[in-house]
Scaffold this motif. Structure first.
Motif, PDB file in Angstrom:
ATOM      1  N   ILE A  31       0.834  -1.209  -0.151  1.00 54.68           N
ATOM      2  CA  ILE A  31       0.030  -0.001  -0.106  1.00 54.68           C
ATOM      3  C   ILE A  31       0.857   1.110   0.024  1.00 54.68           C
ATOM      4  O   ILE A  31       1.604   1.517   0.676  1.00 54.68           O
ATOM      5  CB  ILE A  31      -1.028   0.202   1.308  1.00 54.68           C
ATOM      6  N   LYS A  32       0.681   2.127  -1.138  1.00 59.08           N
ATOM      7  CA  LYS A  32       1.531   2.903  -1.135  1.00 59.08           C
ATOM      8  C   LYS A  32       1.067   4.422  -0.735  1.00 59.08           C
ATOM      9  O   LYS A  32       1.671   5.423  -0.560  1.00 59.08           O
ATOM     10  CB  LYS A  32       1.990   3.380  -2.480  1.00 59.08           C
ATOM     11  N   TRP A  33      -0.414   4.662  -0.630  1.00 59.89           N
ATOM     12  CA  TRP A  33      -0.999   5.954  -0.446  1.00 59.89           C
ATOM     13  C   TRP A  33      -0.817   6.320   1.000  1.00 59.89           C
ATOM     14  O   TRP A  33      -1.046   7.439   1.356  1.00 59.89           O
ATOM     15  CB  TRP A  33      -2.140   6.067  -1.055  1.00 59.89           C
ATOM     16  N   GLU A  34      -0.401   5.402   1.799  1.00 58.12           N
ATOM     17  CA  GLU A  34      -0.278   5.472   3.266  1.00 58.12           C
ATOM     18  C   GLU A  34       1.146   5.882   3.558  1.00 58.12           C
ATOM     19  O   GLU A  34       2.081   4.926   3.095  1.00 58.12           O
ATOM     20  CB  GLU A  34      -0.786   4.396   4.196  1.00 58.12           C
ATOM     21  N   ARG A  35       1.717   6.793   4.358  1.00 61.98           N
ATOM     22  CA  ARG A  35       2.942   6.984   4.360  1.00 61.98           C
ATOM     23  C   ARG A  35       3.757   5.822   5.036  1.00 61.98           C
ATOM     24  O   ARG A  35       4.700   5.568   4.623  1.00 61.98           O
ATOM     25  CB  ARG A  35       3.238   8.406   5.327  1.00 61.98           C
ATOM     26  N   THR A  36       2.995   5.179   6.326  1.00 61.00           N
ATOM     27  CA  THR A  36       3.641   4.158   6.765  1.00 61.00           C
ATOM     28  C   THR A  36       3.070   2.833   6.465  1.00 61.00           C
ATOM     29  O   THR A  36       3.265   1.751   6.820  1.00 61.00           O
ATOM     30  CB  THR A  36       3.548   4.223   8.274  1.00 61.00           C
ATOM     31  N   GLY A  37       2.060   2.902   5.499  1.00 62.47           N
ATOM     32  CA  GLY A  37       1.474   1.624   5.070  1.00 62.47           C
ATOM     33  C   GLY A  37       0.746   0.954   6.252  1.00 62.47           C
ATOM     34  O   GLY A  37      -0.447   1.530   6.502  1.00 62.47           O
ATOM     35  N   SER A  38       1.266   0.047   6.684  1.00 56.71           N
ATOM     36  CA  SER A  38       0.370  -1.110   7.710  1.00 56.71           C
ATOM     37  C   SER A  38       0.496  -0.191   8.892  1.00 56.71           C
ATOM     38  O   SER A  38       1.233   0.905   9.272  1.00 56.71           O
ATOM     39  CB  SER A  38       1.195  -2.438   7.920  1.00 56.71           C
ATOM     40  N   VAL A  39      -0.650  -0.659   9.726  1.00 52.38           N
ATOM     41  CA  VAL A  39      -0.745   0.059  11.075  1.00 52.38           C
ATOM     42  C   VAL A  39       0.581  -0.325  12.232  1.00 52.38           C
ATOM     43  O   VAL A  39       1.113   0.366  12.728  1.00 52.38           O
ATOM     44  CB  VAL A  39      -2.078  -0.098  11.799  1.00 52.38           C
ATOM     45  N   GLU A  40       0.522  -1.651  12.265  1.00 52.74           N
ATOM     46  CA  GLU A  40       1.456  -2.331  12.905  1.00 52.74           C
ATOM     47  C   GLU A  40       2.258  -3.285  12.331  1.00 52.74           C
ATOM     48  O   GLU A  40       1.941  -3.994  11.260  1.00 52.74           O
ATOM     49  CB  GLU A  40       0.954  -3.181  14.025  1.00 52.74           C
ATOM     50  N   GLY A  41       3.432  -3.453  12.418  1.00 51.65           N
ATOM     51  CA  GLY A  41       4.534  -4.116  11.786  1.00 51.65           C
ATOM     52  C   GLY A  41       4.853  -3.738  10.491  1.00 51.65           C
ATOM     53  O   GLY A  41       4.747  -2.603   9.996  1.00 51.65           O
ATOM     54  N   ASN A  42       5.501  -4.473   9.390  1.00 54.14           N
ATOM     55  CA  ASN A  42       5.914  -4.037   8.345  1.00 54.14           C
ATOM     56  C   ASN A  42       4.879  -4.573   7.110  1.00 54.14           C
ATOM     57  O   ASN A  42       5.066  -4.289   6.021  1.00 54.14           O
ATOM     58  CB  ASN A  42       7.336  -4.996   7.853  1.00 54.14           C
ATOM     59  N   SER A  43       3.705  -4.977   7.385  1.00 50.87           N
ATOM     60  CA  SER A  43       2.880  -5.603   6.465  1.00 50.87           C
ATOM     61  C   SER A  43       1.423  -5.545   6.946  1.00 50.87           C
ATOM     62  O   SER A  43       1.166  -5.290   8.144  1.00 50.87           O
ATOM     63  CB  SER A  43       3.291  -7.005   5.832  1.00 50.87           C
ATOM     64  N   LEU A  44       0.477  -5.934   6.021  1.00 44.64           N
ATOM     65  CA  LEU A  44      -0.889  -5.735   6.236  1.00 44.64           C
ATOM     66  C   LEU A  44      -1.671  -6.953   5.385  1.00 44.64           C
ATOM     67  O   LEU A  44      -0.929  -7.646   4.556  1.00 44.64           O
ATOM     68  CB  LEU A  44      -1.483  -4.449   6.016  1.00 44.64           C
ATOM     69  N   TYR A  45      -2.658  -6.935   5.387  1.00 47.61           N
ATOM     70  CA  TYR A  45      -3.631  -7.718   4.797  1.00 47.61           C
ATOM     71  C   TYR A  45      -4.688  -6.871   3.603  1.00 47.61           C
ATOM     72  O   TYR A  45      -5.157  -6.003   4.140  1.00 47.61           O
ATOM     73  CB  TYR A  45      -4.640  -8.879   5.512  1.00 47.61           C
TER      74      TYR A  45
END
Length: 390
Positions: free
Chosen positions: A214-228
């Motif tokens: 996900i590129k449109w969020e500055r940090t992408g995921s909320v927690e950790g380095n990835s998301l679903y």
């Protein structure tokens, strides 16, 4: 006689009233402190010892705590702001004193913002004062982020950080599959548990991604380095009578989610969800209970009768907003899912301590609609919704 008596009484009352009034305003009353005390730095204010983290590196994952030290020449109102350089996570401390120490700045790795502090992240510490432009800084390094499994309080339901999946669903005619398959190849070694409609020709179409997409969020995921991320398009339901349209889903089994209270009013399920602004997007989360005690959530042989032997409860979330939200539901507020209503052996009693599987389903409210939903960091909490500042 009566007249003189009345005048005398009136004069006496007037004197008493004036005397009381004089005493009331002439006596010094003790000052009562209401709320916190505030004080700006004086002309000769200075730091006697500089701002410094107790540890230059901290590993919250092992239970280590961090704090900050500084000694002031005066008692002042101060604020310490900790900001994750890469995550954007924020934690603040405020006080009125002449120093920072291990008591008034003790930090366990928690945060106040939407985003979590991360492993291998630098944290900027900024010390400011009420009514002053003075600013002092320091930097510490987080070696390991805080672990959130806390007995009898927080149970991490699914470790999204290790899975790093981006699920792409196809729920349409088989003749379009070759093109779709090229775009979203199925990689060997990837396991999934996706349930699809009876007349759906394609199953288990997933793509394994190595990290954040996900590129449109500055940090992408909320927690950790990835998301679903779930995304896909409905293409098979053409009949009348449907209020929503199934796209795809995935289930995550973890035997029983140990540590959950058996009282459904004491259990909350929490999830961070990112909406893309699609008014037709809906995420459905199913909770399958192990009613027969065999340690698994037994499934039926047909998709439309997915749960034949256990209770399944659902939480339906229209995801029409844009951006991240933390959503919570009390387990006692859940209702039987459509499949749960078809269950022939479930006891129809909400029992969170018997949860054996959690399923996520992507729905569109528009026939033939294409949509996506992103989510991260699912947890169960006891007695209240998840609070990252606890």
């Amino acid at each position: 006689m009566r007249k003189h008596f009345f005048e005398y009484s009136l004069m006496k009352k007037t004197i008493i009233f004036l005397s009381c009034t004089f005493l009331l305003f002439s006596c010094k009353r003790p000052k009562e402190q209401i709320g916190p005390e505030y004080k700006v730095p004086g002309k000769n204010f200075a730091l006697i010892t500089p701002l410094k983290g107790a540890f230059p590196t901290v590993d919250f994952s092992t239970g280590q705590l961090e704090s900050f030290d500084a000694l002031f020449s005066q008692q002042v109102t101060w604020k310490l702001t900790l900001t994750g350089v890469s995550s954007g996570a924020v934690k603040t401390f405020q006080g009125f004193s002449n120093k920072l120490d291990g008591i008034n700045t003790l930090w366990n790795g928690n945060h106040e913002s939407m985003y979590f502090f991360r492993s291998n992240e630098k944290v900027s510490a900024q010390l400011t004062f009420l009514g002053s432009q003075l600013t002092f800084r320091d930097t510490v390094q987080i070696v390991g982020a805080r672990k959130w499994d806390i007995p009898n309080k927080i149970v991490t339901a699914i470790n999204f950080d290790n899975s790093k999946f981006d699920y792409a669903f196809y729920d349409g005619p088989a003749d379009l599959f070759p093109t779709y398959k090229v775009t979203y190849p199925v990689k060997s070694g990837v396991k999934s548990d996706m349930e699809t409609a009876t007349n759906n020709q394609i199953e288990n179409v997933i793509r394994d991604v190595n990290g954040d997409t996900i590129k449109w969020e500055r940090t992408g995921s909320v927690e950790g380095n990835s998301l679903y991320r779930f995304r896909g398009q409905d293409g098979i339901y053409t009949g009348a009578g449907y209020s929503d349209y199934f796209i795809g889903g995935a289930g995550f089994a973890k035997a029983n989610y140990f540590g959950l209270d058996k009282n459904p009013s004491n259990v909350f399920f929490n999830l961070y969800i990112y909406g893309t602004g699609d008014p037709n997007a809906k995420l459905v989360i199913n909770f399958d209970e192990d009613d027969d005690g065999n340690k698994i959530a037994d499934n039926g042989t047909m998709a439309e009768n997915y749960v034949l032997y256990e209770d399944e409860y659902a939480w339906e979330i229209p995801v029409s907003w844009r951006g991240w939200k933390m959503m919570s539901v009390k387990y006692s507020d859940l209702k039987l899912s459509a499949d749960g209503l078809k269950s022939v052996r479930g006891n129809k009693i909400l029992e969170p301590n018997k949860i054996a599987k959690i399923g996520f389903v992507l729905i569109t409210l528009a026939k033939g609609g294409a949509t996506s939903v992103i989510f991260d960091f699912a947890t169960f909490t006891m007695n209240k919704p998840f609070n990252p500042n606890d």
